[in-house]
Design a protein around this motif. Sequence first.
Motif, short mmCIF file in Angstrom:
data_model
loop_
_atom_site.label_atom_id
_atom_site.label_comp_id
_atom_site.label_asym_id
_atom_site.label_seq_id
_atom_site.Cartn_x
_atom_site.Cartn_y
_atom_site.Cartn_z
N ILE A 3 0.87 -1.35 -0.04
CA ILE A 3 0.16 0.12 -0.04
C ILE A 3 0.80 1.21 0.10
O ILE A 3 1.98 1.41 0.80
CB ILE A 3 -1.00 0.03 1.29
CG1 ILE A 3 -1.85 -1.24 1.14
CG2 ILE A 3 -1.70 1.41 1.37
CD1 ILE A 3 -2.68 -1.46 2.32
N SER A 4 0.70 2.11 -0.75
CA SER A 4 1.50 3.30 -1.22
C SER A 4 0.91 4.31 0.04
O SER A 4 -0.28 4.33 0.52
CB SER A 4 1.53 3.82 -2.41
OG SER A 4 0.26 4.55 -2.80
N LEU A 5 1.90 5.43 0.00
CA LEU A 5 1.55 6.31 1.13
C LEU A 5 0.58 7.22 0.27
O LEU A 5 -0.35 7.88 1.25
CB LEU A 5 2.78 7.35 1.13
CG LEU A 5 2.81 8.43 1.90
CD1 LEU A 5 2.48 7.87 3.44
CD2 LEU A 5 4.26 9.29 2.27
N CYS A 10 -5.28 9.09 0.75
CA CYS A 10 -6.71 9.22 -0.18
C CYS A 10 -7.69 8.55 1.01
O CYS A 10 -8.80 9.16 1.13
CB CYS A 10 -6.63 8.43 -1.53
SG CYS A 10 -5.71 9.38 -2.67
N VAL A 11 -7.53 7.67 1.64
CA VAL A 11 -8.19 6.78 2.60
C VAL A 11 -8.60 7.94 3.68
O VAL A 11 -9.57 7.95 4.32
CB VAL A 11 -7.66 5.25 3.06
CG1 VAL A 11 -8.43 4.71 4.05
CG2 VAL A 11 -8.00 4.43 1.82
N ALA A 16 -11.97 11.30 6.49
CA ALA A 16 -12.22 12.88 7.37
C ALA A 16 -13.50 13.45 6.52
O ALA A 16 -14.24 13.97 7.48
CB ALA A 16 -11.08 13.83 7.24
N ALA A 17 -13.56 13.39 5.44
CA ALA A 17 -14.92 13.78 4.74
C ALA A 17 -16.35 13.09 5.21
O ALA A 17 -17.15 13.93 5.37
CB ALA A 17 -14.70 13.72 3.46
#
Length: 106
Positions: A3-5, A10-11, A16-17
């Motif tokens: 899993i990239s940074l 993005c997650v 948060a949204a």
Amino acid sequence: MVISLGEILCVMILGAALVYWWKGQGLKEQALRATRQHCKHYDVQLLDESLVLSKVKLTRNEQGLPALGRLYQFEFTATGQERNGGTTSLVGNRVVSVQLDPYRFN
């Protein structure tokens, strides 16, 4: 699986949204209850049983700490023939005012 940074970021932004939206829905319900009570007190009818979020801004609460301020707009009638406007203001999670625009009454 790697899993990239960027994916983690993005997650986190999406999470948060989602939390902001979820909390906003609860605050809108609180504002709607206060608006209904205010309209009942002044013997006017809240039209459409809804509020519309018109403004979100950073402000200060009673203790002087930063908080989000929300302004909701709504429509009401006193005569059954005219639509009048009003606003409900929240600072943080507290309703600070419900205001009715000037209106005619019988």
